[in-house]
Design a protein around this motif. Structure first.
Motif, PDB file in Angstrom:
ATOM      1  N   GLU A   2       0.827  -1.214   0.000  1.00 37.55           N
ATOM      2  CA  GLU A   2       0.000   0.000   0.000  1.00 37.55           C
ATOM      3  C   GLU A   2       0.860   1.263   0.000  1.00 37.55           C
ATOM      4  O   GLU A   2       1.943   1.277   0.572  1.00 37.55           O
ATOM      5  CB  GLU A   2      -0.838   0.026   1.281  1.00 37.55           C
ATOM      6  N   ASN A   3       0.327   2.297  -0.574  1.00 34.88           N
ATOM      7  CA  ASN A   3       1.013   3.578  -0.515  1.00 34.88           C
ATOM      8  C   ASN A   3       1.011   4.109   0.921  1.00 34.88           C
ATOM      9  O   ASN A   3       0.119   3.817   1.704  1.00 34.88           O
ATOM     10  CB  ASN A   3       0.315   4.592  -1.428  1.00 34.88           C
ATOM     11  N   GLY A  13       9.946  24.061   3.931  1.00 38.14           N
ATOM     12  CA  GLY A  13       8.485  23.990   3.832  1.00 38.14           C
ATOM     13  C   GLY A  13       8.004  22.555   4.007  1.00 38.14           C
ATOM     14  O   GLY A  13       8.686  21.611   3.622  1.00 38.14           O
ATOM     15  N   SER A  14       6.824  22.383   4.581  1.00 40.44           N
ATOM     16  CA  SER A  14       6.309  21.033   4.813  1.00 40.44           C
ATOM     17  C   SER A  14       5.674  20.486   3.533  1.00 40.44           C
ATOM     18  O   SER A  14       4.857  21.142   2.902  1.00 40.44           O
ATOM     19  CB  SER A  14       5.284  21.082   5.947  1.00 40.44           C
ATOM     20  N   LYS A  15       6.095  19.274   3.160  1.00 36.28           N
ATOM     21  CA  LYS A  15       5.557  18.639   1.960  1.00 36.28           C
ATOM     22  C   LYS A  15       4.991  17.279   2.360  1.00 36.28           C
ATOM     23  O   LYS A  15       5.704  16.459   2.939  1.00 36.28           O
ATOM     24  CB  LYS A  15       6.649  18.409   0.904  1.00 36.28           C
ATOM     25  N   ALA A  16       3.726  17.086   2.068  1.00 37.88           N
ATOM     26  CA  ALA A  16       3.119  15.790   2.384  1.00 37.88           C
ATOM     27  C   ALA A  16       2.603  15.179   1.101  1.00 37.88           C
ATOM     28  O   ALA A  16       2.092  15.878   0.226  1.00 37.88           O
ATOM     29  CB  ALA A  16       1.977  15.970   3.378  1.00 37.88           C
ATOM     30  N   SER A  17       2.795  13.871   0.961  1.00 33.31           N
ATOM     31  CA  SER A  17       2.186  13.210  -0.183  1.00 33.31           C
ATOM     32  C   SER A  17       2.113  11.714   0.024  1.00 33.31           C
ATOM     33  O   SER A  17       2.754  11.163   0.913  1.00 33.31           O
ATOM     34  CB  SER A  17       2.922  13.547  -1.485  1.00 33.31           C
ATOM     35  N   GLU A  18       1.313  11.094  -0.815  1.00 36.49           N
ATOM     36  CA  GLU A  18       1.203   9.649  -0.788  1.00 36.49           C
ATOM     37  C   GLU A  18       2.274   9.100  -1.694  1.00 36.49           C
ATOM     38  O   GLU A  18       2.484   9.610  -2.796  1.00 36.49           O
ATOM     39  CB  GLU A  18      -0.175   9.249  -1.323  1.00 36.49           C
ATOM     40  N   ALA A  66      11.768   7.122  -0.257  1.00 35.90           N
ATOM     41  CA  ALA A  66      11.132   8.365   0.182  1.00 35.90           C
ATOM     42  C   ALA A  66      10.524   8.188   1.573  1.00 35.90           C
ATOM     43  O   ALA A  66      10.576   9.096   2.410  1.00 35.90           O
ATOM     44  CB  ALA A  66      10.065   8.787  -0.836  1.00 35.90           C
ATOM     45  N   VAL A  67       9.950   7.004   1.830  1.00 31.58           N
ATOM     46  CA  VAL A  67       9.291   6.794   3.136  1.00 31.58           C
ATOM     47  C   VAL A  67      10.274   6.917   4.298  1.00 31.58           C
ATOM     48  O   VAL A  67       9.885   7.227   5.426  1.00 31.58           O
ATOM     49  CB  VAL A  67       8.571   5.423   3.203  1.00 31.58           C
ATOM     50  N   GLN A  68      11.555   6.685   4.024  1.00 32.96           N
ATOM     51  CA  GLN A  68      12.543   6.796   5.095  1.00 32.96           C
ATOM     52  C   GLN A  68      12.807   8.251   5.484  1.00 32.96           C
ATOM     53  O   GLN A  68      13.433   8.512   6.500  1.00 32.96           O
ATOM     54  CB  GLN A  68      13.868   6.136   4.675  1.00 32.96           C
ATOM     55  N   ALA A  69      12.368   9.162   4.644  1.00 33.66           N
ATOM     56  CA  ALA A  69      12.568  10.584   4.960  1.00 33.66           C
ATOM     57  C   ALA A  69      11.385  11.162   5.735  1.00 33.66           C
ATOM     58  O   ALA A  69      11.396  12.343   6.100  1.00 33.66           O
ATOM     59  CB  ALA A  69      12.780  11.377   3.678  1.00 33.66           C
ATOM     60  N   ASP A  70      10.389  10.331   5.997  1.00 29.23           N
ATOM     61  CA  ASP A  70       9.179  10.799   6.683  1.00 29.23           C
ATOM     62  C   ASP A  70       9.545  11.448   8.028  1.00 29.23           C
ATOM     63  O   ASP A  70      10.283  10.866   8.832  1.00 29.23           O
ATOM     64  CB  ASP A  70       8.239   9.604   6.915  1.00 29.23           C
ATOM     65  N   GLY A  71       9.055  12.655   8.219  1.00 32.45           N
ATOM     66  CA  GLY A  71       9.280  13.343   9.490  1.00 32.45           C
ATOM     67  C   GLY A  71      10.643  14.015   9.603  1.00 32.45           C
ATOM     68  O   GLY A  71      10.995  14.525  10.667  1.00 32.45           O
ATOM     69  N   ARG A  72      11.398  14.007   8.514  1.00 33.59           N
ATOM     70  CA  ARG A  72      12.754  14.563   8.610  1.00 33.59           C
ATOM     71  C   ARG A  72      12.881  15.803   7.713  1.00 33.59           C
ATOM     72  O   ARG A  72      11.951  16.171   7.024  1.00 33.59           O
ATOM     73  CB  ARG A  72      13.767  13.491   8.240  1.00 33.59           C
TER      74      ARG A  72
END
Lengths: 164, 783
Positions: A2-3, A13-18, A66-72
């Motif tokens: 799953e994404n 700047g905060s960037k959020a995405s699936e 990319a998921v490893q950069a979550d929150g960083r």
């Protein structure tokens, strides 16, 4: 798989995405965010054209998901200039002819910027070691070294200017 | 300092590069940065075998993957007569394999999908059945009787020989050898290498189904020539094909040829009706696109006891891979390799060259050199050093004794080149002085007594660059002129459009400086445009150090044409006779009355607002420049290395490079080119090599196995200049982008061999790895 939804601070700047869990950080930066200054030059984490700063430390963004950069926090070449003013390293590369084709340049400049954070007055050897994980095919490195040292002097003079 | 700089003429000034602003901001526009609406992505399936018959290809599982739009095979292309294409040297090459694969990495099928990840997923599901065939990896074996014939697709091809080409004169050379006191011989292999620009190749093909307009964004060093080839291959009308080379992340010859990916992406876009992007991965780049070198060379130099050179005999076998895919002037089958007499007044020479097919990637591109001059320069400079050992002479004195002397220019060499200008001894003297050559020799002596190994290597190279005069030079029949179009706008700003195409060489600055030098329009007011075939005049592109000799010359000539017209306009606005006007810097003034003047900006405005009746309005022009000759840059490089007597490892102590490329337009950029070239020369001598195992597996298809130098290994360079203008170039300039790649490998190799010369070592083939150096030492010590 799953994404996943990730949230990353990119260039302040905060960037959020699936994102697909297998998507490499470099592809997310280039394609999802449209920040194309981060380049891809090999498939083996050898060349460093994809170098970005992760929480201030240089990483090869083709080596991370990319998921490893979550929150960083991620800094790309587009985030080097502040308020329209070039970073001393960017100026240094222009002044000392530190680039030719420009493809390795973003990675090299980010390595230089990270080095100066730790070592404001690097020797030639310090710079050569700091950039030795990245490849340049045009310049022969000598002017890249000079560019980073130019930036060090520029930063120092700005610093003393502020203090004075 | 600032004032001095300001007063300098524009030509000769180290103007900071105009292009850098966008690059340091991450604002370059490289191929992969371009995204079009509805764009699809293509990936290539490559052969795991070096030689095999394709029994079957099953694409059904790949086609079933969600997001896959098409799978293209050779069979499909064959239906459109696109399975094969011509190479720039007049051979043929498969676009996608139909009958057989002939090298490991050959393009077999392509997947077009909505996402690049999906395209790569689907590649895994294509099922190809191969029947392996005997593999030929050694070109010497390839030309033996009974070798498996690799190009059995070509009706007339009965063996693996591609060409046989000779230069010079056999008879007079044989005579020279019969009169020689000493003959030195050298067998050496200039290893297969790959230019490996940091950006791989790629394209986006966008065929508009409504208008048939075909736009192809392409990493091409030669977009105009490629457009013509595309028109011929596909049958599309040439005026409907627009090729745009955006910013290119390095080329070095690798981005000259036409590659299968370009053709398949275009065919796919045509069939599907959507843009198709193909971005090569690094393995694809190293394993399938234009490699370089791979010359097996035998040289013999005949001399008198006093060191006078009498003759040179050279035999060369080129390993071309499965297609002759150089970008070679059609007249010269081995490129300009026959410039092998180098900087020396050689009374006789005979050069015999042969090309062979093997089961390797096609190519033989001139990697940062003018059509195989690097190999030639390497051979002669290695031979000269060995001859000096044989004669007991100091190598630099042997060079000096035989140099073409200044008064001999223009000098016609025995293999047919007409050297334009040179002062070889002067460059040598500067190099010796700046390197402290005599002290190095003394130190070498001292260290040898201690068992330490210092080596000093010299190379005094001459190049032949700037193809070229149309009487001799063409690619597939297209003459190698180049062009410049200059438009000066009413406000005195200008746009310069060129047929060449920068890949990092700084054209946007250098060529603006030429305009500034001729017309006084500051470089910041001159935009240089290249790489868009719809919007630049026809030219052959950038490689072989040809941009300044051809495009730079065209720029100066077109600027002078406009200056002539400007003079007429100035006469009109100043109400004097044109004969009464003098030009200075950026203006015409009336002789004896300098306050009565019209600047180029005034004149440009008048050209559109107040031009003389009877004269065409505007201040624009175009020139196609056909150079009368090549240009011949030269120089001397001195390299000192210390070899570890136990391990064979060597470290560079010193590199002093003296280059003479005639007039330097932007010394900063020139020096940047030289430093980059020295690094590649060092790389070839020390590490860069693509090898194959006996099954034809490529052992250097990624940056882990194919070593490139980093900042850590790369030495520091000391640069110096002499200036001998080219007598025929409009501003006296010569090409320089490749001098150091051409000249320096021999200097590095000579240095390492020199360190071991007293042990009797005379040759170690490149790359001179510590293992090979150690073996040479062991062998010398045990014999």
């Amino acid at each position: 798989m799953e994404n996943k939804t990730i949230s990353v601070t990119v260039n302040g700047g905060s960037k959020a995405s699936e994102v697909e869990p297998r998507r490499l950080l470099v592809h997310w930066i280039r394609e999802a965010l449209g920040l194309t200054g981060t380049h891809v030059g090999c498939d083996t984490s050898s060349c460093g054209a994809c170098t970005v700063l992760l929480d201030g430390t240089p990483v090869k963004s083709c080596t991370m998901f990319a998921v490893q950069a979550d929150g960083r926090e991620v800094t790309t070449v587009e985030g080097l200039q502040q308020g329209g003013k070039l970073h001393p390293v960017q100026e240094g590369f222009k002044e000392e002819h530190g680039l030719q084709c420009g493809f390795c340049t973003p990675g090299m400049m980010l390595l230089g910027a990270a080095l100066l954070e730790e070592n404001p007055d690097p020797s030639e050897e310090d710079v050569r070691w700091a950039i030795s994980g990245n490849l340049c095919r045009c310049t022969g490195y000598q002017n890249i070294v000079k560019s980073v040292q130019w930036a060090a002097r520029k930063a120092a003079s700005e610093q003393s200017g502020v203090n004075a | 300092m600032a004032v001095e700089e300001k007063e300098m003429p524009w030509v000769g000034r180290s103007v900071k590069r105009k292009e850098d602003d966008r690059f340091v901001r991450g604002g370059g526009n490289y191929l992969d940065d371009i995204r079009l609406a509805n764009m699809l992505h293509m990936a290539i399936l490559r052969s795991p075998f070096a030689h095999a018959r394709i029994e079957s290809i099953d694409t059904s599982a790949a086609e079933a993957v969600e997001g896959v739009v098409a799978v293209v095979t050779g069979e499909l292309l064959a239906e459109h007569k696109l399975a094969w294409m011509p190479t720039l040297s007049g051979d043929t090459q498969a676009v996608l394999a139909t009958d057989k694969v002939r090298f490991q990495g050959q393009e077999v099928a392509c997947v077009v999908a909505t996402d690049p990840y999906v395209a790569h997923d689907a590649l895994e599901l294509i099922d190809v059945e191969y029947e392996p065939l005997p593999v030929v990896v050694d070109p010497k074996k390839a030309v033996e009787d009974g070798a498996p014939i690799i190009r059995d697709d070509k009706e007339d091809q009965k063996d693996n020989r591609i060409y046989h080409w000779e230069a010079g004169d056999k008879e007079s050379t044989d005579r020279a050898f019969s009169e020689a006191d000493v003959v030195v011989e050298l067998d050496t292999h200039y290893p297969r290498s790959h230019p490996a620009p940091l950006e791989c190749c790629g394209c986006i093909a966008d065929v508009n189904p409504a208008t048939s307009k075909t736009m192809i964004y392409m990493t091409s060093q030669a977009p105009h020539a490629i457009r013509t080839v595309f028109a011929l291959v596909t049958g599309l009308p040439e005026q409907n094909i627009q090729i745009i080379s955006p910013d290119i992340g390095g080329g070095f010859g690798n981005k000259v040829p036409v590659y299968p990916g370009y053709v398949v992406a275009t065919a796919a876009s045509l069939l599907i009706g959507q843009p198709v992007k193909w971005i090569e991965d690094r393995t694809g780049n190293l394993a399938s696109t234009g490699f370089a070198r791979d010359f097996h060379m035998h040289g013999e130099l005949a001399l008198k006891q006093d060191g006078t050179m009498l003759g040179l005999r050279v035999g060369m076998l080129s390993d071309q891979g499965y297609a002759y895919a150089d970008a070679q002037p059609s007249k010269f089958k081995a490129g300009l390799f026959h410039v092998v007499t180098g900087s020396y007044d050689m009374p006789a020479a005979h050069v015999v060259t042969d090309g062979a097919y093997t089961n390797k990637a096609p190519g033989g591109v001139a990697y940062r050199c003018s059509f195989r001059i690097t190999e030639a320069s390497f051979l002669i400079e290695r031979l000269v050093q060995n001859a000096a050992y044989e004669l007991g002479m100091e190598p630099v004195e042997l060079r000096r004794r035989n140099f073409v002397r200044p008064e001999q220019f223009p000098y016609t060499s025995v293999t047919g080149f007409v050297y334009d200008s040179g002062e070889y001894a002067k460059a040598l003297d500067v190099a010796l002085e700046k390197s402290g050559y005599e002290q190095l020799r003394a130190e070498q002596e001292r260290l040898r007594a201690e068992g330490r190994l210092l080596g000093i290597g010299v190379a005094s190279f001459t190049e032949a660059v700037g193809a070229g005069p149309s009487r001799d030079y063409d690619i597939l029949g297209i003459k190698m002129f180049d062009s410049a179009e200059l438009r000066i706008h009413p406000t005195g700003k200008a746009i310069l459009k060129l047929g060449v195409k920068s890949q990092g060489q700084g054209h946007e600055t250098t060529f603006a400086q030429i305009v500034a030098g001729e017309l006084g329009i500051p470089p910041e007011d001159v935009t240089v445009q290249e790489g868009d075939t719809d919007n630049t005049p026809y030219g052959l592109g950038t490689y072989a150090s040809r941009s300044t000799p051809t495009g730079g010359a065209a720029t100066a000539v077109v600027a002078r044409k406009l200056r002539d017209k400007a003079k007429q306009i100035a006469a009109h606005t100043l109400e004097v006779s044109a004969d009464d006007l003098e030009w200075e810097g950026d203006r015409f003034y009336v002789k004896g009355a300098p306050e009565q003047a019209a600047t180029i900006q005034d004149i440009a405005f008048a050209a559109y607002t107040n031009h003389p009746q009877g004269m065409e309005a505007g201040l624009e022009g175009v020139t196609y420049y056909d150079p009368p000759n090549l240009t011949y840059p030269f120089g001397t490089y001195v390299v000192a290395v210390e070899v570890d007597a136990q391990t064979g490892e060597w470290k560079v102590r010193k590199v002093v490079a003296v280059d003479d490329c005639g007039v330097r337009i932007n010394p900063m950029i020139v020096e940047g080119q030289i430093m980059g070239g020295l690094t590649e020369g060092f790389a070839m001598s020390a590490m860069q090599q693509i090898t194959f195992d006996e099954d034809g597996n490529c052992m250097g298809s990624n940056f882990i196995d194919y070593l490139l130098p980093t900042a850590w290994e790369t030495p520091t360079f000391e640069l110096h200049a002499t200036v001998t203008p080219s007598p025929h170039h409009p501003i006296g300039a010569k090409g320089v982008g490749e001098s150091a790649t051409v000249g320096s490998p021999a200097a590095f190799a000579n240095a390492v061999v020199d360190a071991l010369a007293h042990l009797g070592v005379r040759n170690i083939d490149m790359p001179l790895t510590s293992g090979k150096v150690w073996e040479a030492m062991q062998q010398a010590r045990s014999s």
